[in-house]
Design a protein around this motif. Structure first.
Motif, PDB file in Angstrom:
ATOM      1  N   UNK A 283      -8.886   3.512  16.528  1.00 15.58           N
ATOM      2  CA  UNK A 283      -8.478   3.298  15.136  1.00 15.58           C
ATOM      3  C   UNK A 283      -7.071   2.708  15.070  1.00 15.58           C
ATOM      4  N   UNK A 284      -6.866   1.863  14.064  1.00  9.37           N
ATOM      5  CA  UNK A 284      -5.546   1.283  13.840  1.00  9.37           C
ATOM      6  C   UNK A 284      -5.249   1.260  12.346  1.00  9.37           C
ATOM      7  N   UNK A 285      -3.989   1.418  11.983  1.00 11.68           N
ATOM      8  CA  UNK A 285      -3.582   1.419  10.585  1.00 11.68           C
ATOM      9  C   UNK A 285      -3.108   0.019  10.200  1.00 11.68           C
ATOM     10  N   UNK A 286      -3.737  -0.555   9.178  1.00 14.39           N
ATOM     11  CA  UNK A 286      -3.325  -1.883   8.709  1.00 14.39           C
ATOM     12  C   UNK A 286      -2.029  -1.799   7.908  1.00 14.39           C
ATOM     13  N   UNK A 287      -1.990  -0.842   6.972  1.00 16.68           N
ATOM     14  CA  UNK A 287      -0.805  -0.672   6.131  1.00 16.68           C
ATOM     15  C   UNK A 287      -0.962   0.586   5.286  1.00 16.68           C
ATOM     16  N   UNK A 288       0.107   0.946   4.569  1.00 16.32           N
ATOM     17  CA  UNK A 288       0.059   2.048   3.616  1.00 16.32           C
ATOM     18  C   UNK A 288       0.277   1.491   2.211  1.00 16.32           C
ATOM     19  N   UNK A 289      -0.328   2.138   1.220  1.00 15.35           N
ATOM     20  CA  UNK A 289      -0.154   1.753  -0.181  1.00 15.35           C
ATOM     21  C   UNK A 289       0.163   3.002  -0.987  1.00 15.35           C
ATOM     22  N   UNK A 290       1.075   2.871  -1.962  1.00 12.82           N
ATOM     23  CA  UNK A 290       1.523   4.063  -2.682  1.00 12.82           C
ATOM     24  C   UNK A 290       0.614   4.493  -3.827  1.00 12.82           C
ATOM     25  N   UNK A 291      -0.338   3.669  -4.219  1.00 15.56           N
ATOM     26  CA  UNK A 291      -1.317   4.063  -5.230  1.00 15.56           C
ATOM     27  C   UNK A 291      -2.467   3.055  -5.248  1.00 15.56           C
ATOM     28  N   UNK A 292      -3.472   3.353  -6.058  1.00 14.84           N
ATOM     29  CA  UNK A 292      -4.650   2.496  -6.095  1.00 14.84           C
ATOM     30  C   UNK A 292      -4.373   1.094  -6.601  1.00 14.84           C
ATOM     31  N   UNK A 293      -3.454   0.960  -7.532  1.00 15.87           N
ATOM     32  CA  UNK A 293      -3.161  -0.368  -8.063  1.00 15.87           C
ATOM     33  C   UNK A 293      -2.598  -1.284  -6.981  1.00 15.87           C
ATOM     34  N   UNK A 294      -1.703  -0.749  -6.160  1.00 12.76           N
ATOM     35  CA  UNK A 294      -1.155  -1.534  -5.050  1.00 12.76           C
ATOM     36  C   UNK A 294      -2.279  -1.928  -4.090  1.00 12.76           C
ATOM     37  N   UNK A 295      -3.195  -0.989  -3.848  1.00  8.11           N
ATOM     38  CA  UNK A 295      -4.322  -1.278  -2.957  1.00  8.11           C
ATOM     39  C   UNK A 295      -5.176  -2.424  -3.493  1.00  8.11           C
ATOM     40  N   UNK A 296      -5.503  -2.386  -4.774  1.00  8.79           N
ATOM     41  CA  UNK A 296      -6.356  -3.444  -5.337  1.00  8.79           C
ATOM     42  C   UNK A 296      -5.681  -4.805  -5.225  1.00  8.79           C
ATOM     43  N   UNK A 297      -4.375  -4.852  -5.334  1.00  9.09           N
ATOM     44  CA  UNK A 297      -3.654  -6.109  -5.188  1.00  9.09           C
ATOM     45  C   UNK A 297      -3.735  -6.600  -3.743  1.00  9.09           C
ATOM     46  N   UNK A 298      -3.578  -5.686  -2.790  1.00  6.68           N
ATOM     47  CA  UNK A 298      -3.644  -6.071  -1.378  1.00  6.68           C
ATOM     48  C   UNK A 298      -5.044  -6.564  -1.004  1.00  6.68           C
TER      49      UNK A 298
ATOM     50  N   UNK B 137      -6.932  -8.411  -2.506  1.00  6.70           N
ATOM     51  CA  UNK B 137      -7.211  -9.791  -2.912  1.00  6.70           C
ATOM     52  C   UNK B 137      -7.237 -10.727  -1.701  1.00  6.70           C
ATOM     53  N   UNK B 138      -6.634 -10.280  -0.603  1.00 10.06           N
ATOM     54  CA  UNK B 138      -6.668 -11.044   0.637  1.00 10.06           C
ATOM     55  C   UNK B 138      -7.645 -10.351   1.603  1.00 10.06           C
ATOM     56  N   UNK B 139      -8.700 -11.045   2.009  1.00 13.15           N
ATOM     57  CA  UNK B 139      -9.733 -10.442   2.869  1.00 13.15           C
ATOM     58  C   UNK B 139      -9.180  -9.753   4.115  1.00 13.15           C
ATOM     59  N   UNK B 140      -8.094 -10.277   4.675  1.00 11.41           N
ATOM     60  CA  UNK B 140      -7.557  -9.676   5.900  1.00 11.41           C
ATOM     61  C   UNK B 140      -6.933  -8.308   5.646  1.00 11.41           C
ATOM     62  N   UNK B 141      -6.759  -7.964   4.381  1.00 11.71           N
ATOM     63  CA  UNK B 141      -6.202  -6.662   4.026  1.00 11.71           C
ATOM     64  C   UNK B 141      -7.279  -5.635   3.669  1.00 11.71           C
ATOM     65  N   UNK B 142      -8.561  -6.021   3.806  1.00 12.12           N
ATOM     66  CA  UNK B 142      -9.660  -5.099   3.513  1.00 12.12           C
ATOM     67  C   UNK B 142     -10.042  -4.359   4.796  1.00 12.12           C
ATOM     68  N   UNK B 143      -9.876  -3.046   4.855  1.00 12.89           N
ATOM     69  CA  UNK B 143     -10.115  -2.272   6.084  1.00 12.89           C
ATOM     70  C   UNK B 143     -11.554  -1.762   6.177  1.00 12.89           C
ATOM     71  N   UNK B 144     -11.821  -1.090   7.261  1.00  7.57           N
ATOM     72  CA  UNK B 144     -13.108  -0.405   7.407  1.00  7.57           C
ATOM     73  C   UNK B 144     -13.084   0.935   6.665  1.00  7.57           C
ATOM     74  N   UNK B 145     -11.917   1.580   6.659  1.00  6.47           N
ATOM     75  CA  UNK B 145     -11.783   2.920   6.084  1.00  6.47           C
ATOM     76  C   UNK B 145     -10.539   2.997   5.204  1.00  6.47           C
ATOM     77  N   UNK B 146     -10.648   3.720   4.104  1.00 10.56           N
ATOM     78  CA  UNK B 146      -9.485   4.047   3.273  1.00 10.56           C
ATOM     79  C   UNK B 146      -9.317   5.561   3.260  1.00 10.56           C
ATOM     80  N   UNK B 147      -8.158   6.026   3.738  1.00  9.27           N
ATOM     81  CA  UNK B 147      -7.794   7.437   3.604  1.00  9.27           C
ATOM     82  C   UNK B 147      -7.061   7.579   2.280  1.00  9.27           C
ATOM     83  N   UNK B 148      -7.654   8.295   1.364  1.00 14.67           N
ATOM     84  CA  UNK B 148      -7.232   8.234  -0.038  1.00 14.67           C
ATOM     85  C   UNK B 148      -6.751   9.572  -0.582  1.00 14.67           C
TER      86      UNK B 148
END
Length: 215
Positions: free
Chosen positions: A28-43, A45-56
């Protein structure tokens, strides 16, 4: 195979701590962290930022875990959502499942359980610890008690239930069953109606409780 993970939590220290733990897991590898769902939805928008798993996380400002899970279920159903929260009450658990979460863990779990949960999630499509499973079963039993008597299931419906308990998408299930995705959806919808359920997780929990599959 290496699975990518995004951590969504408004507490920076917790997010960084979880990321450091996950980076220590072999597959497993961590792509990035996001501080809330809105930030996640913005990220996203770029396919390379879509992970296999979201720890929410659940409790967050702007766009909380329930809203985020529902958005992911609608727009990115292939992303596996694991709730990682300080809440362990039944209402939060059931709400997250109904919003599409495939797993639920308390934040005080040992790293070994987190690793086990992640492997189970990617291999079987879902992971719930024993305390969560018992609560889901109780809720499922209550829903079934309010529903009409369960009709007899066909062999094809049982076959679909067994595949539904894996990580396969509905299209991939269709390939395994040698039928179209539309036919697979008809099996799903028929079971929803027969069993008085509304989600894939509910179907899987029914299959487990009925002894049709083993997690």
């Amino acid at each position: 195979m290496t699975y990518s993970i995004v951590i969504v939590d408004d507490h920076l220290l917790i997010a960084k701590a979880v990321a450091a733990i996950v980076e220590g897991f072999r597959d497993f590898e961590v792509l990035y962290e996001a501080e809330n769902g809105q930030v996640l939805t913005e990220r996203f928008k770029q396919p390379r930022h879509v992970p296999d798993i979201v720890l929410l996380d659940i409790t967050m400002p702007v766009m909380d875990g329930f809203e985020t899970a529902a958005w992911l279920k609608e727009h990115h159903p292939g992303v596996l959502v694991m709730a990682l929260s300080v809440q362990d009450d039944e209402d939060a658990l059931i709400r997250m499942i109904k919003h599409g979460a495939r797993g639920y863990l308390h934040k005080n779990v040992h790293p070994t359980e987190l690793e086990k949960a992640l492997y189970t999630l990617v291999n079987k499509g879902m992971y719930f610890p024993e305390w969560a499973t018992s609560k889901v079963f109780r809720t499922l039993a209550e829903e079934r008690a309010e529903a009409p008597a369960t009709p007899r299931l066909s062999d094809r419906e049982i076959e679909f239930l067994q595949f539904a308990a894996t990580e396969l998408t509905y299209r991939e299930i269709g390939e395994k069953m040698f039928c179209s995705p539309r036919t697979v959806e008809s099996y799903r919808d028929s079971l929803f109606e027969k069993l008085g359920l509304k989600t894939r997780v509910g179907l899987v929990m029914y299959a487990v409780k009925s002894g049709l599959v083993k997690l």
